[in-house]
Design an enzyme around this catalytic site. Structure first.
Site, PDB file in Angstrom:
ATOM      1  N   HIS A  70       0.923  -6.765  -3.800  1.00  0.00           N
ATOM      2  CA  HIS A  70      -0.058  -7.718  -4.316  1.00  0.00           C
ATOM      3  C   HIS A  70      -1.469  -7.349  -3.908  1.00  0.00           C
ATOM      4  CE1 HIS A  70      -0.617  -9.771  -0.412  1.00  0.00           C
ATOM      5  NE2 HIS A  70       0.697  -9.693  -0.256  1.00  0.00           N
ATOM      6  N   CYS A  86       4.654  -7.831   3.093  1.00  0.00           N
ATOM      7  CA  CYS A  86       4.318  -7.347   1.755  1.00  0.00           C
ATOM      8  C   CYS A  86       3.391  -6.142   1.827  1.00  0.00           C
ATOM      9  CB  CYS A  86       3.651  -8.460   0.949  1.00  0.00           C
ATOM     10  SG  CYS A  86       4.783  -9.787   0.486  1.00  0.00           S
TER      11      CYS A  86
END
Length: 112
Positions: A70, A86
């Protein structure tokens, strides 16, 4: 075209391959010691533009639930060990990557 992604945790780089050849490399932020980025092979299973919060301009969910590639609202974190597991990218980079790779693209995360 067939795309594949390799993320090298040691060098904090996301490498994009197109038809087996190096196409592009991006700097990334990765998971910190208490919440490390998991190694293994996954697939991109979803894309969500402008997901809100700390996820920047794009969220690409991986086949490992709760993990993804992301953007970020904190560009100073790129290149560092800072996330909850992440893969963080600059917003311009994650938008470029999301435009290139389809859902189903292989993502291999290594630590060497």
């Amino acid at each position: 075209m067939a795309y594949a992604i390799t993320i090298n945790l040691s060098s904090r780089q996301l490498i994009l391959y197109r038809n087996g050849a190096l196409a592009k490399s991006y700097s990334v932020g990765i998971g910190k010691m208490l919440t490390p980025t998991p190694t293994g092979t996954y697939r991109i299973v979803s894309k969500a533009p402008n997901p809100g919060g700390p996820f920047g301009a794009m969220w690409m969910g991986l086949s490992r639930p709760s993990y993804g590639i992301h953007g970020t609202n904190n560009p100073a974190s790129i290149g560092h060990v800072v996330s909850h597991g992440c893969i963080r990218m600059y917003n311009r980079d994650v938008l470029e990557l999301a435009h290139l790779v389809p859902i189903g693209t292989s993502v291999t995360i290594i630590n060497n």
